[in-house]
Design a protein around this motif. Sequence first.
Motif, PDB file in Angstrom:
ATOM      1  N   LEU A  54       0.750  -1.043   0.044  1.00  0.00           N
ATOM      2  CA  LEU A  54       0.035   0.076  -0.019  1.00  0.00           C
ATOM      3  C   LEU A  54       0.844   1.270  -0.025  1.00  0.00           C
ATOM      4  O   LEU A  54       0.584   2.224  -0.669  1.00  0.00           O
ATOM      5  N   VAL A  55       1.880   1.138   0.733  1.00  0.00           N
ATOM      6  CA  VAL A  55       2.640   2.540   0.683  1.00  0.00           C
ATOM      7  C   VAL A  55       3.432   2.657  -0.535  1.00  0.00           C
ATOM      8  O   VAL A  55       3.646   3.652  -0.938  1.00  0.00           O
ATOM      9  N   GLN A  56       4.091   1.691  -1.166  1.00  0.00           N
ATOM     10  CA  GLN A  56       4.484   1.770  -2.466  1.00  0.00           C
ATOM     11  C   GLN A  56       3.579   2.280  -3.486  1.00  0.00           C
ATOM     12  O   GLN A  56       4.052   2.882  -4.269  1.00  0.00           O
ATOM     13  N   HIS A  57       2.350   1.609  -3.478  1.00  0.00           N
ATOM     14  CA  HIS A  57       1.249   1.881  -4.535  1.00  0.00           C
ATOM     15  C   HIS A  57       0.928   3.616  -4.187  1.00  0.00           C
ATOM     16  O   HIS A  57       1.226   4.302  -5.266  1.00  0.00           O
ATOM     17  N   VAL A  58       0.690   4.097  -3.069  1.00  0.00           N
ATOM     18  CA  VAL A  58       0.732   5.431  -2.686  1.00  0.00           C
ATOM     19  C   VAL A  58       1.711   6.318  -3.266  1.00  0.00           C
ATOM     20  O   VAL A  58       1.652   7.549  -3.793  1.00  0.00           O
ATOM     21  N   ARG A  59       2.966   5.867  -2.788  1.00  0.00           N
ATOM     22  CA  ARG A  59       4.147   6.683  -3.227  1.00  0.00           C
ATOM     23  C   ARG A  59       4.256   6.695  -5.044  1.00  0.00           C
ATOM     24  O   ARG A  59       4.740   7.685  -5.411  1.00  0.00           O
ATOM     25  N   SER A  60       3.944   5.502  -5.636  1.00  0.00           N
ATOM     26  CA  SER A  60       3.997   5.798  -6.966  1.00  0.00           C
ATOM     27  C   SER A  60       2.973   6.531  -7.567  1.00  0.00           C
ATOM     28  O   SER A  60       3.478   7.300  -8.557  1.00  0.00           O
ATOM     29  N   LEU A  61       1.753   6.478  -6.993  1.00  0.00           N
ATOM     30  CA  LEU A  61       0.782   7.657  -7.423  1.00  0.00           C
ATOM     31  C   LEU A  61       1.145   8.957  -7.260  1.00  0.00           C
ATOM     32  O   LEU A  61       1.295   9.820  -7.878  1.00  0.00           O
ATOM     33  N   LEU A  62       1.709   9.290  -6.211  1.00  0.00           N
ATOM     34  CA  LEU A  62       2.232  10.610  -5.950  1.00  0.00           C
ATOM     35  C   LEU A  62       3.372  11.161  -6.486  1.00  0.00           C
ATOM     36  O   LEU A  62       3.365  12.279  -7.231  1.00  0.00           O
ATOM     37  N   VAL A  63       4.265  10.240  -6.821  1.00  0.00           N
ATOM     38  CA  VAL A  63       5.321  10.550  -7.662  1.00  0.00           C
ATOM     39  C   VAL A  63       5.008  10.935  -9.116  1.00  0.00           C
ATOM     40  O   VAL A  63       5.383  12.008  -9.784  1.00  0.00           O
TER      41      VAL A  63
END
Length: 147
Positions: A54-63
């Motif tokens: 979940l953290v990696q998914h949100v980080r990817s969306l933000l980047v």
Amino acid sequence: MTSPRPLLRGRTAPGPAAQARSGDDAERGSAVAEFTLVAALVLALFLGVVQVALVQHVRSLLVDAAAEGARVAARADREPQDGVARTQELIAAALTDGYAEHVHAATVERDGVPVVEMTVAAPLPVVGLLGPGGAMTVHGHALEEEP
């Protein structure tokens, strides 16, 4: 070979097979306890993997949103606030508005080249009440176009 000893009321003493089975009685119910302990461990491990994903998914969306906002802000006919608005719009569409609150744009020099830098600070998503707290900061960059 000895014959079984008679007991009261015509019963005989248990043979070796019956004695082996009586040892199993001492461990009766241990499978339930072992299953409970192993299931708790597997569940904790599973939730940890879900948390990281979940953290990696949100980080990817933000980047991705920050990079797109930086590209919009870097156009010759646009201002940095246009990039901020686009970044916030993308984040709000993919996540919630709470992740789009802290978005900033700035023009910086990288190796002598003007670059638009979009910075997004957002809270870390957590699964349930357990998980890491704090915030993450991501950046998006784009070369500034000449007017």
